[in-house]
Scaffold this motif. Structure first.
Motif, PDB file in Angstrom:
ATOM      1  N   ARG A   1       0.832  -1.205   0.000  1.00  0.00           N
ATOM      2  CA  ARG A   1       0.000   0.000   0.000  1.00  0.00           C
ATOM      3  C   ARG A   1       0.869   1.259   0.000  1.00  0.00           C
ATOM      4  NH1 ARG A   1      -4.956  -1.016   4.317  1.00  0.00           N
ATOM      5  NH2 ARG A   1      -5.885  -2.843   3.291  1.00  0.00           N
ATOM      6  N   GLU A   2       1.939   1.226   0.796  1.00  0.00           N
ATOM      7  CA  GLU A   2       2.843   2.376   0.837  1.00  0.00           C
ATOM      8  C   GLU A   2       3.483   2.607  -0.520  1.00  0.00           C
ATOM      9  OE1 GLU A   2       6.855   3.909   3.207  1.00  0.00           O
ATOM     10  OE2 GLU A   2       5.910   2.021   3.758  1.00  0.00           O
ATOM     11  N   ALA A   3       3.856   1.530  -1.215  1.00  0.00           N
ATOM     12  CA  ALA A   3       4.444   1.673  -2.544  1.00  0.00           C
ATOM     13  C   ALA A   3       3.444   2.306  -3.513  1.00  0.00           C
ATOM     14  CB  ALA A   3       4.898   0.306  -3.065  1.00  0.00           C
ATOM     15  N   ALA A   4       2.172   1.921  -3.421  1.00  0.00           N
ATOM     16  CA  ALA A   4       1.153   2.516  -4.283  1.00  0.00           C
ATOM     17  C   ALA A   4       0.966   4.000  -3.977  1.00  0.00           C
ATOM     18  CB  ALA A   4      -0.168   1.763  -4.117  1.00  0.00           C
ATOM     19  N   LEU A   5       0.991   4.358  -2.707  1.00  0.00           N
ATOM     20  CA  LEU A   5       0.869   5.767  -2.331  1.00  0.00           C
ATOM     21  C   LEU A   5       2.075   6.575  -2.785  1.00  0.00           C
ATOM     22  CD1 LEU A   5      -0.632   5.357   1.261  1.00  0.00           C
ATOM     23  CD2 LEU A   5      -1.808   6.143  -0.797  1.00  0.00           C
ATOM     24  N   ASN A   6       3.252   5.955  -2.751  1.00  0.00           N
ATOM     25  CA  ASN A   6       4.448   6.643  -3.258  1.00  0.00           C
ATOM     26  C   ASN A   6       4.315   6.950  -4.742  1.00  0.00           C
ATOM     27  OD1 ASN A   6       5.798   6.708  -0.801  1.00  0.00           O
ATOM     28  ND2 ASN A   6       6.801   4.755  -1.129  1.00  0.00           N
TER      29      ASN A   6
ATOM     30  N   ALA B   1       9.819   5.558 -12.660  1.00  0.00           N
ATOM     31  CA  ALA B   1      10.649   4.773 -11.741  1.00  0.00           C
ATOM     32  C   ALA B   1       9.836   4.322 -10.536  1.00  0.00           C
ATOM     33  CB  ALA B   1      11.857   5.599 -11.291  1.00  0.00           C
ATOM     34  N   SER B   2       8.963   5.193 -10.033  1.00  0.00           N
ATOM     35  CA  SER B   2       8.141   4.801  -8.879  1.00  0.00           C
ATOM     36  C   SER B   2       7.166   3.691  -9.244  1.00  0.00           C
ATOM     37  CB  SER B   2       7.387   6.021  -8.335  1.00  0.00           C
ATOM     38  OG  SER B   2       6.385   6.452  -9.241  1.00  0.00           O
ATOM     39  N   MET B   3       6.680   3.697 -10.472  1.00  0.00           N
ATOM     40  CA  MET B   3       5.792   2.608 -10.908  1.00  0.00           C
ATOM     41  C   MET B   3       6.548   1.283 -10.941  1.00  0.00           C
ATOM     42  SD  MET B   3       3.533   4.401 -13.937  1.00  0.00           S
ATOM     43  CE  MET B   3       2.602   2.892 -14.194  1.00  0.00           C
ATOM     44  N   GLU B   4       7.790   1.321 -11.422  1.00  0.00           N
ATOM     45  CA  GLU B   4       8.591   0.098 -11.415  1.00  0.00           C
ATOM     46  C   GLU B   4       8.927  -0.311  -9.987  1.00  0.00           C
ATOM     47  OE1 GLU B   4       9.082  -1.785 -13.954  1.00  0.00           O
ATOM     48  OE2 GLU B   4       8.044  -0.353 -15.248  1.00  0.00           O
ATOM     49  N   GLY B   5       9.112   0.674  -9.106  1.00  0.00           N
ATOM     50  CA  GLY B   5       9.318   0.351  -7.702  1.00  0.00           C
ATOM     51  C   GLY B   5       8.125  -0.363  -7.110  1.00  0.00           C
ATOM     52  N   GLN B   6       6.932   0.031  -7.522  1.00  0.00           N
ATOM     53  CA  GLN B   6       5.735  -0.663  -7.050  1.00  0.00           C
ATOM     54  C   GLN B   6       5.696  -2.096  -7.580  1.00  0.00           C
ATOM     55  OE1 GLN B   6       2.016   0.903  -8.521  1.00  0.00           O
ATOM     56  NE2 GLN B   6       0.824   0.003  -6.850  1.00  0.00           N
ATOM     57  N   ARG B   7       6.082  -2.281  -8.832  1.00  0.00           N
ATOM     58  CA  ARG B   7       6.151  -3.633  -9.394  1.00  0.00           C
ATOM     59  C   ARG B   7       7.168  -4.487  -8.640  1.00  0.00           C
ATOM     60  NH1 ARG B   7       8.105  -4.103 -14.935  1.00  0.00           N
ATOM     61  NH2 ARG B   7       7.853  -6.318 -14.440  1.00  0.00           N
ATOM     62  N   ALA B   8       8.314  -3.879  -8.332  1.00  0.00           N
ATOM     63  CA  ALA B   8       9.339  -4.612  -7.583  1.00  0.00           C
ATOM     64  C   ALA B   8       8.826  -4.985  -6.200  1.00  0.00           C
ATOM     65  CB  ALA B   8      10.610  -3.768  -7.477  1.00  0.00           C
ATOM     66  N   ALA B   9       8.103  -4.065  -5.558  1.00  0.00           N
ATOM     67  CA  ALA B   9       7.547  -4.361  -4.233  1.00  0.00           C
ATOM     68  C   ALA B   9       6.518  -5.482  -4.312  1.00  0.00           C
ATOM     69  CB  ALA B   9       6.918  -3.101  -3.645  1.00  0.00           C
ATOM     70  N   ARG B  10       5.746  -5.496  -5.364  1.00  0.00           N
ATOM     71  CA  ARG B  10       4.746  -6.552  -5.543  1.00  0.00           C
ATOM     72  C   ARG B  10       5.418  -7.916  -5.731  1.00  0.00           C
ATOM     73  NH1 ARG B  10       1.842  -9.080  -9.656  1.00  0.00           N
ATOM     74  NH2 ARG B  10      -0.384  -9.388  -9.213  1.00  0.00           N
ATOM     75  N   LEU B  11       6.446  -7.938  -6.576  1.00  0.00           N
ATOM     76  CA  LEU B  11       7.164  -9.189  -6.810  1.00  0.00           C
ATOM     77  C   LEU B  11       7.863  -9.661  -5.542  1.00  0.00           C
ATOM     78  CD1 LEU B  11       8.263 -11.396  -8.631  1.00  0.00           C
ATOM     79  CD2 LEU B  11       9.994  -9.793  -9.457  1.00  0.00           C
ATOM     80  N   THR B  12       8.461  -8.729  -4.816  1.00  0.00           N
ATOM     81  CA  THR B  12       9.120  -9.080  -3.555  1.00  0.00           C
ATOM     82  C   THR B  12       8.114  -9.644  -2.565  1.00  0.00           C
ATOM     83  OG1 THR B  12      10.816  -7.391  -3.884  1.00  0.00           O
ATOM     84  CG2 THR B  12      10.473  -8.158  -1.629  1.00  0.00           C
ATOM     85  N   LEU B  13       6.925  -9.075  -2.527  1.00  0.00           N
ATOM     86  CA  LEU B  13       5.896  -9.568  -1.605  1.00  0.00           C
ATOM     87  C   LEU B  13       5.468 -10.983  -1.971  1.00  0.00           C
ATOM     88  CD1 LEU B  13       3.894  -9.138   0.696  1.00  0.00           C
ATOM     89  CD2 LEU B  13       2.331  -8.082  -0.969  1.00  0.00           C
TER      90      LEU B  13
ATOM     91  N   ALA C   1       1.490   7.476  -6.318  1.00  0.00           N
ATOM     92  CA  ALA C   1       0.534   8.582  -6.426  1.00  0.00           C
ATOM     93  C   ALA C   1       1.195   9.916  -6.078  1.00  0.00           C
ATOM     94  CB  ALA C   1      -0.666   8.327  -5.511  1.00  0.00           C
ATOM     95  N   ALA C   2       2.065   9.912  -5.081  1.00  0.00           N
ATOM     96  CA  ALA C   2       2.743  11.150  -4.683  1.00  0.00           C
ATOM     97  C   ALA C   2       3.682  11.636  -5.785  1.00  0.00           C
ATOM     98  CB  ALA C   2       3.508  10.922  -3.379  1.00  0.00           C
ATOM     99  N   VAL C   3       4.455  10.720  -6.365  1.00  0.00           N
ATOM    100  CA  VAL C   3       5.393  11.118  -7.424  1.00  0.00           C
ATOM    101  C   VAL C   3       4.625  11.554  -8.670  1.00  0.00           C
ATOM    102  CG1 VAL C   3       7.309  10.345  -8.856  1.00  0.00           C
ATOM    103  CG2 VAL C   3       7.163   9.592  -6.503  1.00  0.00           C
ATOM    104  N   GLN C   4       3.490  10.912  -8.939  1.00  0.00           N
ATOM    105  CA  GLN C   4       2.663  11.325 -10.073  1.00  0.00           C
ATOM    106  C   GLN C   4       2.148  12.754  -9.872  1.00  0.00           C
ATOM    107  OE1 GLN C   4      -1.108   9.306 -10.504  1.00  0.00           O
ATOM    108  NE2 GLN C   4      -1.057   9.515 -12.728  1.00  0.00           N
ATOM    109  N   ALA C   5       1.729  13.070  -8.657  1.00  0.00           N
ATOM    110  CA  ALA C   5       1.273  14.431  -8.374  1.00  0.00           C
ATOM    111  C   ALA C   5       2.411  15.429  -8.530  1.00  0.00           C
ATOM    112  CB  ALA C   5       0.696  14.496  -6.960  1.00  0.00           C
TER     113      ALA C   5
END
Length: 469
Positions: free
Chosen positions: A78-83, A161-173, A85-89
């Motif tokens: 969830r934190e990765a998804a919010l990150n 980059a933040s979107m790929e970070g979210q993908r990485a967090a998902r894969l890690t999870l 959204a923040a970078v998109q803003a």
């Protein structure tokens, strides 16, 4: 006037150029292929492990539901998804600076004043009124040298980059839940093995006690049997503790209490994880590993920052304009005779900033060099992780086959030792050694099966898997 302003805006937008240097990606800092053994097992028509959906990779129905719950509830994800959204803003903020900001304003003033005449005397108090309304553009920068464009490009690259970070967090999870589940299965099966062993050794103790009562076995044999049972009892408590800890860890990853109605999990012997994955080629990692793609976008952003830092040396041209109406009477505010406008272009050329601009440019260049190093390191780490996981996938199967033969031989020895001990042909020490060897061999086999599946999950993660399933 409005047509003139629009012409200036369009000319400024079309004339903007970028001072960012051409981006040249570094060459792959790894070998062109994996080792010979890995290459021999690669089928060019099979794709790569990244093409395998996670549900296919994890066929155990209980594990699938646990992963699904984690994808819904895990707080890190969830934190990765919010990150993101923040970078998109933040990107939208930077991109909006390239466009003029148009504000509409309206106001009215009513005041009582005391006037004076030419002789210095006071005139009667009067009421003065004024009204105004209009559109205003305040300090809009014409981006002739691409400063705003470079800042927008950098913000967009960081968003990617933040979107790929979210993908990485998902894969890690997904990988972490699979590892925690395997740890729980291992603890559970080790506890079951210890319970069976404790029951078997308790029966052996009962036999020894009967033989000791009949004066056919010494007190040493009885003490050995009792110590053996106590060891199994202590092991059982350790297994129970490991099982509870594994459950707690799994619950943390899932992000919620584990439901009681989940289907039963598959035992380790029934392969709850797919173990055969095509590796592909090292170059495939560049397009599939989210952490590598994230590092690449970070490199693009750092390169764009250099363009913004270079543009800061050049003049900045900004426009302030206003078009509106002003009238002493609100009823006549929008008459043509009450219209007014103002146009105030401004040029700013840096002259002396105490070396600040050069320092900012140097900082941007150093940060790009850091981004290059991080990009290369991400590639090297990915190559090593794939190589390590491939080494595991190629050796665990043979090791497990060999360990299964060890277990079979140890169990046969234990059965024969029991018969010979009961017949008085072998000592208690021989039976004790056979029982311990069998128990240890079975525990090692469970560990190897868990390690094999963890290695397969690690390979899946290293190849950039995690496709929707």
């Amino acid at each position: 006037m409005r047509h003139k302003l629009m012409t200036v805006f369009v000319a400024g937008a079309l004339s903007a150029c970028s001072l960012a240097p051409p981006l040249e990606k570094p060459a792959l800092p790894v070998a062109a292929s994996y080792d010979a053994a890995s290459a021999a097992s690669f089928d060019s028509n099979a794709g790569t492990g990244a093409d395998v959906a996670w549900r296919t990779m994890l066929p155990d129905p209980r594990l699938q539901q646990l992963v699904q719950l984690a994808l819904l509830n895990n707080r890190d994800l969830r934190e990765a998804a919010l990150n993101v959204a923040a970078v998109q803003a933040q990107y939208r903020v930077e991109d909006a600076n390239r466009l003029p900001k148009v504000d509409v304003a309206a106001g009215a003033t009513r005041q009582r004043v005391i006037g004076t005449n030419s002789a210095g005397g006071f005139q009667p108090r009067t009421i003065e009124e004024s009204s105004n309304a209009g559109l205003a553009i305040n300090a809009f920068e014409l981006d002739f040298f691409g400063r705003l464009r470079s800042l927008s490009d950098a913000a967009f690259a960081r968003y990617l980059a933040s979107m790929e970070g979210q993908r990485a967090a998902r894969l890690t999870l997904i990988a972490a839940v699979a590892d925690a589940y395997l740890e729980q299965r291992l603890a559970q099966e080790q506890a079951q093995l210890t319970e069976r062993t404790l029951d078997d050794w308790s029966q052996s103790l009962a036999l020894t006690e009967r033989l000791h009562t009949a004066q056919q076995r010494s007190g040493i044999d009885l003490a050995q049997a009792r110590g053996q049972v106590a060891t199994a009892e202590a092991d059982l408590q350790a297994r129970e503790r490991a099982l509870r800890l594994a459950h707690n860890n799994l619950e943390l990853l899932v992000g919620a209490a584990i439901p009681a109605d989940l289907p039963d999990g598959a035992p380790l012997s029934q392969q709850p994880v797919l173990t055969t994955l095509p590796a592909g080629l090292p170059s495939d990692l560049l397009a599939r590993r989210p952490d590598i793609i994230q590092a690449e976008h970070a490199l693009v952003a750092a390169n764009a920052d250099i363009g913004a830092a270079r543009a800061a040396f050049f003049p900045r041209i900004s426009l302030t304009a206003q078009l509106g109406f002003a009238s002493p009477e609100i009823g006549g505010l929008f008459r043509g005779s009450q219209r007014n406008w103002s146009f105030a272009p401004q040029l700013t050329q840096p002259i002396f900033h105490g070396g600040q601009l050069r320092a900012e440019l140097r900082l941007a260049e150093v940060r790009k060099s850091i981004a290059v190093v991080q990009y290369e390191r991400a590639i090297q780490s990915a190559f090593r992780e794939v190589g390590d996981a491939l080494a595991g996938s190629q050796t665990y199967r043979l090791q497990i086959d060999a360990q299964q033969r060890v277990v079979d031989a140890a169990e046969l020895r234990e059965r024969l030792s029991k018969l010979r001990y009961g017949a008085g042909q072998d000592s208690r020490l021989e039976l004790l050694d056979a029982q311990r060897q069998s128990y240890a061999a079975q525990g090692t086999l469970l560990d190897l099966r868990r390690d094999q599946f963890r290695s397969a999950v690690a390979l899946y993660k290293a190849l950039g898997g995690g496709a929707e399933g």
